[in-house]
Design a protein around this motif. Sequence first.
Motif, PDB file in Angstrom:
ATOM      1  N   UNK A   6       0.861  -1.176   0.000  1.00  0.00           N
ATOM      2  CA  UNK A   6       0.000   0.000   0.000  1.00  0.00           C
ATOM      3  C   UNK A   6       0.900   1.230   0.000  1.00  0.00           C
ATOM      4  N   UNK A   7       0.671   2.122  -0.968  1.00  0.00           N
ATOM      5  CA  UNK A   7       1.469   3.348  -1.088  1.00  0.00           C
ATOM      6  C   UNK A   7       0.569   4.575  -1.093  1.00  0.00           C
ATOM      7  N   UNK A   8       1.136   5.666  -0.615  1.00  0.00           N
ATOM      8  CA  UNK A   8       0.480   6.956  -0.754  1.00  0.00           C
ATOM      9  C   UNK A   8       0.843   7.463  -2.151  1.00  0.00           C
ATOM     10  N   UNK A   9      -0.160   7.775  -2.970  1.00  0.00           N
ATOM     11  CA  UNK A   9       0.112   8.096  -4.365  1.00  0.00           C
ATOM     12  C   UNK A   9       0.862   9.409  -4.555  1.00  0.00           C
ATOM     13  N   UNK A  10       0.596  10.414  -3.740  1.00  0.00           N
ATOM     14  CA  UNK A  10       1.282  11.706  -3.908  1.00  0.00           C
ATOM     15  C   UNK A  10       2.762  11.621  -3.592  1.00  0.00           C
ATOM     16  N   UNK A  11       3.107  11.015  -2.470  1.00  0.00           N
ATOM     17  CA  UNK A  11       4.505  10.991  -2.034  1.00  0.00           C
ATOM     18  C   UNK A  11       5.240   9.713  -2.424  1.00  0.00           C
ATOM     19  N   UNK A  15       3.058   2.600   2.938  1.00  0.00           N
ATOM     20  CA  UNK A  15       2.331   2.626   4.200  1.00  0.00           C
ATOM     21  C   UNK A  15       2.233   1.249   4.835  1.00  0.00           C
ATOM     22  N   UNK A  16       2.245   0.207   4.011  1.00  0.00           N
ATOM     23  CA  UNK A  16       2.065  -1.158   4.530  1.00  0.00           C
ATOM     24  C   UNK A  16       2.441  -2.151   3.449  1.00  0.00           C
ATOM     25  N   UNK A  17       3.025  -3.265   3.852  1.00  0.00           N
ATOM     26  CA  UNK A  17       3.274  -4.398   2.967  1.00  0.00           C
ATOM     27  C   UNK A  17       2.940  -5.649   3.759  1.00  0.00           C
ATOM     28  N   UNK A  18       2.156  -6.540   3.149  1.00  0.00           N
ATOM     29  CA  UNK A  18       1.796  -7.762   3.854  1.00  0.00           C
ATOM     30  C   UNK A  18       0.908  -8.663   3.025  1.00  0.00           C
ATOM     31  N   UNK A  19       0.567  -9.796   3.611  1.00  0.00           N
ATOM     32  CA  UNK A  19      -0.257 -10.803   2.946  1.00  0.00           C
ATOM     33  C   UNK A  19      -1.731 -10.498   3.135  1.00  0.00           C
ATOM     34  N   UNK A  52      -2.975   3.669  -2.970  1.00  0.00           N
ATOM     35  CA  UNK A  52      -3.115   2.599  -3.953  1.00  0.00           C
ATOM     36  C   UNK A  52      -2.555   1.299  -3.387  1.00  0.00           C
ATOM     37  N   UNK A  53      -3.194   0.221  -3.749  1.00  0.00           N
ATOM     38  CA  UNK A  53      -2.745  -1.109  -3.332  1.00  0.00           C
ATOM     39  C   UNK A  53      -2.258  -1.847  -4.571  1.00  0.00           C
ATOM     40  N   UNK A  54      -1.048  -2.348  -4.519  1.00  0.00           N
ATOM     41  CA  UNK A  54      -0.467  -3.080  -5.636  1.00  0.00           C
ATOM     42  C   UNK A  54      -0.156  -4.510  -5.202  1.00  0.00           C
ATOM     43  N   UNK A  55      -0.564  -5.439  -6.016  1.00  0.00           N
ATOM     44  CA  UNK A  55      -0.242  -6.844  -5.762  1.00  0.00           C
ATOM     45  C   UNK A  55       1.178  -7.075  -6.269  1.00  0.00           C
ATOM     46  N   UNK A  56       2.034  -7.572  -5.398  1.00  0.00           N
ATOM     47  CA  UNK A  56       3.432  -7.817  -5.782  1.00  0.00           C
ATOM     48  C   UNK A  56       3.551  -9.237  -6.315  1.00  0.00           C
ATOM     49  N   UNK A  57       4.089  -9.347  -7.499  1.00  0.00           N
ATOM     50  CA  UNK A  57       4.320 -10.660  -8.088  1.00  0.00           C
ATOM     51  C   UNK A  57       5.772 -11.053  -7.812  1.00  0.00           C
ATOM     52  N   UNK A  58       5.941 -11.876  -6.796  1.00  0.00           N
ATOM     53  CA  UNK A  58       7.273 -12.307  -6.391  1.00  0.00           C
ATOM     54  C   UNK A  58       7.547 -13.674  -6.998  1.00  0.00           C
ATOM     55  N   UNK A  59       8.640 -13.770  -7.699  1.00  0.00           N
ATOM     56  CA  UNK A  59       9.028 -15.031  -8.323  1.00  0.00           C
ATOM     57  C   UNK A  59      10.303 -15.513  -7.649  1.00  0.00           C
ATOM     58  N   UNK A  60      10.281 -16.775  -7.227  1.00  0.00           N
ATOM     59  CA  UNK A  60      11.467 -17.297  -6.555  1.00  0.00           C
ATOM     60  C   UNK A  60      12.405 -17.975  -7.516  1.00  0.00           C
TER      61      UNK A  60
END
Length: 60
Positions: A6-11, A15-19, A52-60
Amino acid sequence: MSIFQIRQTKSGAVLWTGAAADERTALDAMAREAGYPDFSALPDTVRANGIEAAKLDLIS
């Protein structure tokens, strides 16, 4: 479950990263961690800067 950021779009501040199951659940989880019952309870001043909330596509 997916990982969301979760990011603040202006700056661009993170704000948060998690499942979470989906974007809505991620926004609610971010708000709860900040001490609010859910996303809709966040003060207007916080939401006014855009979030904004972005889904992170993490590839191992």
